[in-house]
Every structure is written in structure tokens, then in C-alpha cells.
Design a protein around this motif. Sequence first.
Motif, mmCIF file in Angstrom:
data_model
loop_
_atom_site.group_PDB
_atom_site.id
_atom_site.type_symbol
_atom_site.label_atom_id
_atom_site.label_comp_id
_atom_site.label_asym_id
_atom_site.label_seq_id
_atom_site.Cartn_x
_atom_site.Cartn_y
_atom_site.Cartn_z
ATOM 1 N N VAL A 153 6.056 -4.535 -0.620
ATOM 2 C CA VAL A 153 4.608 -4.729 -0.616
ATOM 3 C C VAL A 153 4.343 -6.144 -0.122
ATOM 4 O O VAL A 153 4.862 -7.113 -0.693
ATOM 5 N N ARG A 154 3.537 -6.246 0.926
ATOM 6 C CA ARG A 154 3.228 -7.547 1.537
ATOM 7 C C ARG A 154 2.136 -8.254 0.748
ATOM 8 O O ARG A 154 1.151 -7.663 0.339
ATOM 9 N N LEU A 155 2.320 -9.559 0.549
ATOM 10 C CA LEU A 155 1.316 -10.403 -0.112
ATOM 11 C C LEU A 155 0.653 -11.253 0.964
ATOM 12 O O LEU A 155 1.200 -12.265 1.375
ATOM 13 N N ASP A 156 -0.507 -10.831 1.413
ATOM 14 C CA ASP A 156 -1.139 -11.508 2.538
ATOM 15 C C ASP A 156 -2.215 -12.510 2.165
ATOM 16 O O ASP A 156 -2.623 -13.306 2.996
ATOM 17 N N THR A 157 -2.718 -12.490 0.942
ATOM 18 C CA THR A 157 -3.798 -13.407 0.608
ATOM 19 C C THR A 157 -3.231 -14.773 0.231
ATOM 20 O O THR A 157 -2.167 -14.881 -0.360
ATOM 21 N N ALA A 158 -3.955 -15.818 0.583
ATOM 22 C CA ALA A 158 -3.482 -17.186 0.345
ATOM 23 C C ALA A 158 -3.237 -17.451 -1.136
ATOM 24 O O ALA A 158 -2.277 -18.115 -1.505
ATOM 25 N N GLN A 159 -4.092 -16.941 -2.014
ATOM 26 C CA GLN A 159 -3.935 -17.188 -3.446
ATOM 27 C C GLN A 159 -2.678 -16.538 -3.986
ATOM 28 O O GLN A 159 -1.971 -17.097 -4.809
ATOM 29 N N MET A 160 -2.368 -15.330 -3.532
ATOM 30 C CA MET A 160 -1.227 -14.603 -4.062
ATOM 31 C C MET A 160 0.089 -15.041 -3.427
ATOM 32 O O MET A 160 1.128 -14.984 -4.051
ATOM 33 N N ALA A 161 0.026 -15.484 -2.183
ATOM 34 C CA ALA A 161 1.260 -15.708 -1.433
ATOM 35 C C ALA A 161 1.756 -17.144 -1.478
ATOM 36 O O ALA A 161 2.618 -17.520 -0.712
ATOM 37 N N SER A 162 1.231 -17.970 -2.386
ATOM 38 C CA SER A 162 1.633 -19.371 -2.370
ATOM 39 C C SER A 162 3.088 -19.582 -2.791
ATOM 40 O O SER A 162 3.720 -20.527 -2.366
ATOM 41 N N ASN A 163 3.637 -18.716 -3.626
ATOM 42 C CA ASN A 163 5.051 -18.832 -4.009
ATOM 43 C C ASN A 163 5.903 -17.680 -3.498
ATOM 44 O O ASN A 163 7.122 -17.727 -3.624
ATOM 45 N N ALA A 164 5.283 -16.641 -2.976
ATOM 46 C CA ALA A 164 6.032 -15.444 -2.586
ATOM 47 C C ALA A 164 5.381 -14.775 -1.382
ATOM 48 O O ALA A 164 4.195 -14.969 -1.124
ATOM 49 N N ASP A 165 6.174 -14.004 -0.672
ATOM 50 C CA ASP A 165 5.692 -13.287 0.518
ATOM 51 C C ASP A 165 5.675 -11.777 0.318
ATOM 52 O O ASP A 165 4.870 -11.084 0.920
ATOM 53 N N GLU A 202 9.866 -11.687 8.017
ATOM 54 C CA GLU A 202 9.373 -10.916 6.873
ATOM 55 C C GLU A 202 9.482 -9.414 7.131
ATOM 56 O O GLU A 202 9.884 -8.652 6.255
ATOM 57 N N LEU A 203 9.146 -9.003 8.342
ATOM 58 C CA LEU A 203 9.260 -7.581 8.684
ATOM 59 C C LEU A 203 10.709 -7.115 8.636
ATOM 60 O O LEU A 203 11.006 -5.999 8.204
ATOM 61 N N ALA A 204 11.628 -7.984 9.077
ATOM 62 C CA ALA A 204 13.057 -7.639 9.030
ATOM 63 C C ALA A 204 13.513 -7.472 7.582
ATOM 64 O O ALA A 204 14.313 -6.578 7.269
ATOM 65 N N VAL A 205 13.008 -8.311 6.685
ATOM 66 C CA VAL A 205 13.346 -8.181 5.261
ATOM 67 C C VAL A 205 12.762 -6.883 4.707
ATOM 68 O O VAL A 205 13.433 -6.160 3.959
ATOM 69 N N GLU A 206 11.529 -6.559 5.082
ATOM 70 C CA GLU A 206 10.927 -5.301 4.628
ATOM 71 C C GLU A 206 11.786 -4.110 5.052
ATOM 72 O O GLU A 206 11.994 -3.178 4.268
ATOM 73 N N LEU A 207 12.286 -4.133 6.266
ATOM 74 C CA LEU A 207 13.139 -3.043 6.751
ATOM 75 C C LEU A 207 14.415 -2.937 5.918
ATOM 76 O O LEU A 207 14.827 -1.840 5.526
ATOM 77 N N GLN A 208 15.037 -4.082 5.625
ATOM 78 C CA GLN A 208 16.256 -4.070 4.808
ATOM 79 C C GLN A 208 15.971 -3.558 3.391
ATOM 80 O O GLN A 208 16.761 -2.811 2.826
#
Length: 198
Positions: A27-39, A12-18
Motif C-alpha cells: 500500500v503506497r503512502l502518498d500524502t506528505a503527512q503520512m509519508a514522512s517516515n515511511a513510503d 518504490e515500484l520495484a519494492v512493491e513488485l518484490q
Amino acid sequence: MDREAKIGLLGELAVELQLAKHGWHPVRLDTAQMASNADLIAIKGKRRVTIQVKTTDFEKQSRSGNWMGFGYSTNYLRDSKSFFNSKNSPLLADIVVAVGYVENACKFVVLPVALAEKLCRRHANYWFGVPARKRETLKLGKRSFTFPIYLCFSANRKTHRGHHEQMKRNLQAFADRWDVLDVPIEKLHKRTLWPLLR
């Protein structure tokens, strides 16, 4: 943190860098409710694209070639659910980025979610039709609904060659295709717009 979780985070960090290199604000989605389909959410001006990241540890794989992992077949084959965007969540992934993790040399495949879904379904259907060898009897039998979805990225296999070569052609056609993030969101979800390369 175990190695699998660590590699997932590093992917995920490598994708953020790209994304940052290509002018996007990740923008990172760290909460379980928000990140169920996306990171991640990628933002550029008024455009927002939601991304699911699938990371495979290329450093652990054989020197004979690489395979990118996209999860498991169970929900699709047993429960008739989608591979992506199957969870009840306010967010849907628009893009699936497959990362082949190698320190300082990652490989990226940037897929419209509709094409990622097609590829995973094609592979699951194909592999489910291949009889599995039962360990106890060494006889061939029906395959379980549960197996990992590994699509060929750079390996050369003699068995099931036609299928693996098709997967390879499709993945390599979207290697480093960060321009896919500029495609209108509704088009990223339309399967008819993303035919599989034969």
C-alpha cells in the motif's frame, strides 16, 4: 520529473513488485503527512509492516562497484536526531529497503530499521572523523556536518578499506532478505538484537 525523482519512484515500484512476489500486499503512502517516515505499508493477513525505501541510481555509478545511499548526515551529526523515524508522524518505519536501481536488475537490501540506523550512525561517525581537504588551501581540516551517507555494497576500495568492507559485509548479509518482514515488529526496532558484523 527529474531523474532523481524518477529513480526514487521506480525504486518504490520495484519494492512493491518484490513484496507482491513474496505474498505481501503493498500500500503506497502518498500524502506528505503520512509519508514522512515511511513510503509503503506491506500487508499479509493481519500483519502490517511499514517500509522506508532508499533508492540509489546504480546505472549512474562507476563500473568499479556500487554504493547505496541513505540520505545525509546533517540531522544526526548537527541536531542529534535519528536517521530514520525522526519526524513527528503517526507512522514509524519498521524496515528500510535500500534499492540499487538498474532497469530489470535491481539489487535489494532489506534491513531492520534498528540495523539501518546503526550502520548509518557508524558510517557518519567514522567519516566525520576523517579530515576533509579544503579546496582553497588543499590543507586538511574538520569535515562539515553535511555529507551524503553512501555505504559500500560491492566496491573494492583501498583507502579506508576496513570500514568499507564492514559496511559491505553488513549490507550483503541482508541482500534479498525479504524474510525480515516476518520478524516481530518490536524486534525490528531493538538495536541490541542486530549487532554489526565486524
